[in-house]
Design a protein around this motif. Structure first.
Motif, mmCIF file in Angstrom:
data_model
loop_
_atom_site.group_PDB
_atom_site.id
_atom_site.type_symbol
_atom_site.label_atom_id
_atom_site.label_comp_id
_atom_site.label_asym_id
_atom_site.label_seq_id
_atom_site.Cartn_x
_atom_site.Cartn_y
_atom_site.Cartn_z
ATOM 1 N N HIS A 18 0.826 -1.244 -0.100
ATOM 2 C CA HIS A 18 -0.022 -0.186 -0.040
ATOM 3 C C HIS A 18 0.835 1.179 0.179
ATOM 4 N N GLY A 19 1.968 1.350 1.037
ATOM 5 C CA GLY A 19 2.719 2.470 1.265
ATOM 6 C C GLY A 19 3.629 2.766 -0.111
ATOM 7 N N GLY A 20 4.212 1.739 -0.524
ATOM 8 C CA GLY A 20 4.982 1.735 -1.603
ATOM 9 C C GLY A 20 4.382 2.287 -2.936
ATOM 10 N N GLY A 40 9.673 -5.219 -4.760
ATOM 11 C CA GLY A 40 8.711 -6.038 -3.763
ATOM 12 C C GLY A 40 9.171 -7.517 -3.813
ATOM 13 N N GLU A 41 8.910 -8.117 -2.722
ATOM 14 C CA GLU A 41 9.409 -9.575 -2.728
ATOM 15 C C GLU A 41 8.200 -10.400 -3.121
ATOM 16 N N GLU A 42 7.094 -10.049 -3.267
ATOM 17 C CA GLU A 42 6.068 -11.006 -3.427
ATOM 18 C C GLU A 42 6.059 -10.814 -5.044
ATOM 19 N N PRO A 43 5.328 -11.966 -5.888
ATOM 20 C CA PRO A 43 5.129 -12.057 -7.226
ATOM 21 C C PRO A 43 4.360 -11.059 -7.737
ATOM 22 N N SER A 53 -8.719 -10.841 4.120
ATOM 23 C CA SER A 53 -9.365 -11.564 5.280
ATOM 24 C C SER A 53 -10.962 -11.528 5.102
ATOM 25 N N LYS A 54 -11.269 -10.873 3.957
ATOM 26 C CA LYS A 54 -12.978 -10.555 3.933
ATOM 27 C C LYS A 54 -13.297 -11.274 2.566
ATOM 28 N N ASP A 55 -13.601 -10.483 1.382
ATOM 29 C CA ASP A 55 -14.218 -11.063 0.261
ATOM 30 C C ASP A 55 -13.225 -11.867 -0.505
ATOM 31 N N VAL A 134 -2.528 -14.759 7.635
ATOM 32 C CA VAL A 134 -3.180 -13.991 6.697
ATOM 33 C C VAL A 134 -2.724 -12.485 6.482
ATOM 34 N N ARG A 135 -1.629 -12.731 5.724
ATOM 35 C CA ARG A 135 -0.767 -11.421 5.440
ATOM 36 C C ARG A 135 -0.861 -11.145 3.971
ATOM 37 N N SER A 136 -0.573 -12.276 3.078
ATOM 38 C CA SER A 136 -0.331 -12.004 1.759
ATOM 39 C C SER A 136 -1.361 -12.967 1.097
ATOM 40 N N GLY A 282 4.420 3.682 6.441
ATOM 41 C CA GLY A 282 3.415 2.508 6.834
ATOM 42 C C GLY A 282 3.627 1.812 8.028
ATOM 43 N N ASP A 283 3.261 0.531 8.025
ATOM 44 C CA ASP A 283 3.180 -0.213 9.025
ATOM 45 C C ASP A 283 4.658 -0.395 9.945
ATOM 46 N N CYS A 284 5.570 -0.222 9.148
ATOM 47 C CA CYS A 284 7.033 -0.480 9.758
ATOM 48 C C CYS A 284 7.352 1.060 10.491
ATOM 49 N N LEU A 329 -9.744 3.662 10.075
ATOM 50 C CA LEU A 329 -9.822 2.503 9.300
ATOM 51 C C LEU A 329 -11.188 1.854 9.452
ATOM 52 N N TRP A 330 -11.467 0.689 8.661
ATOM 53 C CA TRP A 330 -12.790 0.327 8.729
ATOM 54 C C TRP A 330 -12.565 -1.265 8.798
ATOM 55 N N SER A 331 -13.578 -2.043 8.882
ATOM 56 C CA SER A 331 -13.586 -3.406 9.220
ATOM 57 C C SER A 331 -14.949 -3.841 8.809
HETATM 58 P P1 FAD Z 1 2.179 -3.736 3.047
HETATM 59 O O1 FAD Z 1 0.910 -3.450 2.366
HETATM 60 O O2 FAD Z 1 2.210 -5.179 3.905
HETATM 61 O O3 FAD Z 1 3.579 -3.696 2.038
HETATM 62 C C1 FAD Z 1 4.813 -4.466 2.434
HETATM 63 C C2 FAD Z 1 5.399 -5.137 1.255
HETATM 64 O O4 FAD Z 1 6.732 -4.973 1.476
HETATM 65 C C3 FAD Z 1 4.914 -6.410 1.234
HETATM 66 O O5 FAD Z 1 4.677 -6.794 -0.188
HETATM 67 C C4 FAD Z 1 6.076 -7.079 1.602
HETATM 68 O O6 FAD Z 1 6.209 -8.636 1.077
HETATM 69 C C5 FAD Z 1 7.288 -6.452 1.077
HETATM 70 N N1 FAD Z 1 8.743 -6.593 1.615
HETATM 71 C C6 FAD Z 1 8.734 -6.600 3.010
HETATM 72 N N2 FAD Z 1 10.257 -6.670 2.975
HETATM 73 C C7 FAD Z 1 10.799 -6.792 1.992
HETATM 74 C C8 FAD Z 1 12.249 -6.824 1.343
HETATM 75 N N3 FAD Z 1 13.100 -6.857 2.327
HETATM 76 N N4 FAD Z 1 12.431 -6.479 -0.010
HETATM 77 C C9 FAD Z 1 11.368 -6.335 -0.669
HETATM 78 N N5 FAD Z 1 10.101 -6.365 -0.347
HETATM 79 C C10 FAD Z 1 9.627 -6.405 0.852
HETATM 80 N N6 FAD Z 1 -6.213 -1.690 7.119
HETATM 81 C C11 FAD Z 1 -7.280 -0.824 7.029
HETATM 82 O O7 FAD Z 1 -7.356 0.438 7.233
HETATM 83 N N7 FAD Z 1 -8.474 -1.444 6.903
HETATM 84 C C12 FAD Z 1 -8.711 -2.941 6.939
HETATM 85 O O8 FAD Z 1 -9.793 -3.275 6.787
HETATM 86 C C13 FAD Z 1 -7.628 -3.682 6.794
HETATM 87 N N8 FAD Z 1 -7.662 -4.911 6.910
HETATM 88 C C14 FAD Z 1 -6.630 -5.730 6.669
HETATM 89 C C15 FAD Z 1 -6.658 -7.351 6.291
HETATM 90 C C16 FAD Z 1 -5.551 -7.973 6.266
HETATM 91 C C17 FAD Z 1 -5.788 -9.491 6.140
HETATM 92 C C18 FAD Z 1 -4.289 -7.387 6.384
HETATM 93 C C19 FAD Z 1 -3.285 -8.394 6.385
HETATM 94 C C20 FAD Z 1 -4.227 -5.957 6.755
HETATM 95 C C21 FAD Z 1 -5.101 -5.209 6.752
HETATM 96 N N9 FAD Z 1 -5.241 -3.568 6.851
HETATM 97 C C22 FAD Z 1 -6.392 -2.903 7.068
HETATM 98 C C23 FAD Z 1 -3.720 -3.238 7.152
HETATM 99 C C24 FAD Z 1 -3.483 -2.667 5.770
HETATM 100 O O9 FAD Z 1 -3.416 -3.590 4.820
HETATM 101 C C25 FAD Z 1 -1.964 -2.391 6.178
HETATM 102 O O10 FAD Z 1 -1.813 -1.543 7.206
HETATM 103 C C26 FAD Z 1 -1.056 -1.950 4.905
HETATM 104 O O11 FAD Z 1 -1.039 -2.784 3.899
HETATM 105 C C27 FAD Z 1 0.076 -1.198 5.155
HETATM 106 O O12 FAD Z 1 1.053 -0.780 4.078
HETATM 107 P P2 FAD Z 1 2.555 -0.971 3.785
HETATM 108 O O13 FAD Z 1 2.822 -0.450 2.704
HETATM 109 O O14 FAD Z 1 3.109 -0.294 5.094
HETATM 110 O O15 FAD Z 1 2.864 -2.578 4.198
#
Ligand code: FAD
Length: 434
Positions: A18-20, A40-43, A53-55, A134-136, A282-284, A329-331
């Motif tokens: 999301h953030g990237g 990104g490390e994912e494909p 975790s929903k639809d 439930v992350r990816s 973002g999350d980190c 946020l929403w759920s």
């Molecule tokens: P991410 O979206 O997780 O992206 C990080 C990416 O970096 C990943 O693809 C990861 O594989 C990659 N990565 C990590 N390390 C490396 C590396 N060393 N090299 C290359 N790539 C790397 N938020 C809401 O607001 N509402 C919701 O209803 C909600 N529901 C959610 C349901 C689920 C199941 C999950 C998992 C999350 C939910 N969230 C929700 C939270 C929201 O999705 C996250 O807060 C958001 O995705 C964070 O974005 P980000 O860019 O920080 O990380």
């Protein structure tokens, strides 16, 4: 899919979530003309995680509809996407880094947007087949692929993600047991009225909610998870275990490179880390959040990832501004749409507005009399109007807030009219004093 490779980029974004993705999008929107690489490390191309975790788990939404942007979007804007590339090291002094396959890259500015990896159970059996996170997309595809042969599911963790998954699986007719170590679900993110409401809803849908319940181990049969053994000795027979107990922020490489941080990487008001030309979002990103009275926290929400992405994009396109976005946020669980604004951590009063039994109500959180957050269940008007109360940290009485014959907008105007702006400002100030 644009699977090109670059060895140098003016802005290199690690983490195509999301953030990237949002950072790359906003950079181009703001006219940034340099090269951008999103690694990104994912494909897959960047996709929305909330549906996982929903639809998407329910099979009601295709993966393509979860993509943040279609492939052509990135190609047209010359945003290079490198999938299946994991960054394993960063050398800040040289502005270089290394991929897991040994390849290297250079950057002008680095955005660290890596989210987190699912926290795993540490007990015996945590890695058995049939135990899922439930992350990816890959996590959920594995889970969904086993559902046809699954009758009994244990969900470990009564947070938003675990409960959303429980709702989907209950609706699919599975026998779901939700195991929460604390005395109530959503304990870390919401007040007691909301927790009790969701516990009752899940029970009404057939979910066996167990509170104050600690997992001792996961037992196997033929190499697969067959039961969850609880600390008290009870055995819950299962075909599948879903673990939703939070994330471990993916910051090891940055911390090893010298960045300040531990549970996340520390950032300042413009999301700068302690390393030169490296931002984290973002999350980190551990940041001082003004809606938590300046306390350093990590937020795990789409709002936070997107708004931080905008902040860094602005910073490097010559319009720096501090991060001060109201959290929301929403759920979705069953037919219940929960919308949250503000942060309820540290509240000392939770006022229920509306009838819980009507399944349309809000919980308004106060700290020293000031509104700091709302949880709104099927109550979008409260959510929309409540945002202003949180932003202005209005000091309002409990009976006034509970009065559903008035809208929150009316209540706010009434309070400002009665007590005046000066009185509100003084009360707001004293609500922050520790
Ligand atoms: P991410 O979206 O997780 O992206 C990080 C990416 O970096 C990943 O693809 C990861 O594989 C990659 N990565 C990590 N390390 C490396 C590396 N060393 N090299 C290359 N790539 C790397 N938020 C809401 O607001 N509402 C919701 O209803 C909600 N529901 C959610 C349901 C689920 C199941 C999950 C998992 C999350 C939910 N969230 C929700 C939270 C929201 O999705 C996250 O807060 C958001 O995705 C964070 O974005 P980000 O860019 O920080 O990380």
């Amino acid at each position: 899919m644009p699977e090109t490779d670059v060895s140098e980029a003016d802005v290199l974004i690690v983490g195509a979530g999301h953030g990237g993705a949002h950072a790359a999008i906003v950079l181009r929107q703001r006219g940034f003309a340099g090269t951008i690489a999103l690694v990104g490390e994912e494909p897959d191309l960047p996709y929305e995680r909330p549906p996982l975790s929903k639809d998407y788990l329910a099979g009601d939404k295709s993966f393509e509809r979860s993509l943040i942007r279609p492939p052509v979007f990135y190609a047209e804007r010359e945003i290079t996407i490198m999938t299946k590339r994991r960054v394993v090291a960063v050398e800040p002094a040289d502005h270089r880094g290394t991929f897991s396959d040994g390849g290297t890259f250079g950057y002008g500015t680095l955005f660290w947007a890596t989210g987190g990896h699912p926290r795993r159970l540490s007990c015996a059996g945590h890695d058995l087949s049939g135990v899922h996170s439930v992350r990816s997309r890959a996590d959920v595809d594995r889970t969904a692929g086993e559902l046809a042969n699954t009758v009994r599911v244990a969900i470990v963790g009564g947070g938003y993600i675990g409960l959303a998954a429980a709702a989907v699986l209950a609706k699919l007719g599975k026998h779901v047991t939700a195991l929460e170590a604390l005395p109530r679900v959503l304990a870390r993110v919401a007040g007691e009225p909301l927790s009790r409401f969701y516990e009752a809803e899940h029970r009404a849908h057939g979910v066996d909610i167990r509170l104050s319940t600690v997992v001792d181990c996961i037992e196997e049969s033929d190499g697969r998870a067959a039961a969850v053994r609880l600390a008290g000795g009870e055995r819950v027979a299962v075909d599948m275990v879903i673990v939703g107990i939070g994330i471990v922020p993916a910051v090891q490489q940055l911390v090893e490179a010298g960045a300040a941080g531990d549970n996340g990487v520390d950032v300042d008001a413009q999301c700068r880390t302690s390393l030169p030309d490296i931002y984290a979002i973002g999350d980190c990103a551990m940041h001082a959040n003004s809606f938590a009275d300046g306390r350093a926290i990590r937020l795990e929400s789409v709002q936070n990832a997107s708004d931080m992405a905008t902040i860094v994009a602005k910073a490097i396109t010559g319009a720096p501004e501090p991060y001060h976005a109201v959290p929301w946020l929403w759920s979705q669980q069953y037919d219940l749409k929960l919308q949250t604004v503000g942060l309820s951590i540290d509240h000392d009063q939770a006022i229920v507005r509306g009838a819980v039994a009507s399944r349309s109500f809000s919980v308004v959180y106060l700290k020293r009399g000031a509104v700091i957050a709302l949880d709104c269940v099927n109550a979008t008007r409260d959510y929309v109007q409540g945002k202003a109360l949180v932003e202005q940290r209005l000091v309002l009485s409990a009976p006034l807030l509970a009065d559903t014959t008035r809208t929150l907008k009316d209540i706010a105007s009434y309070a400002m009219g009665t007590h005046g702006k000066k009185a509100q400002a003084a009360a707001r100030h004293s609500s922050r004093a520790s």
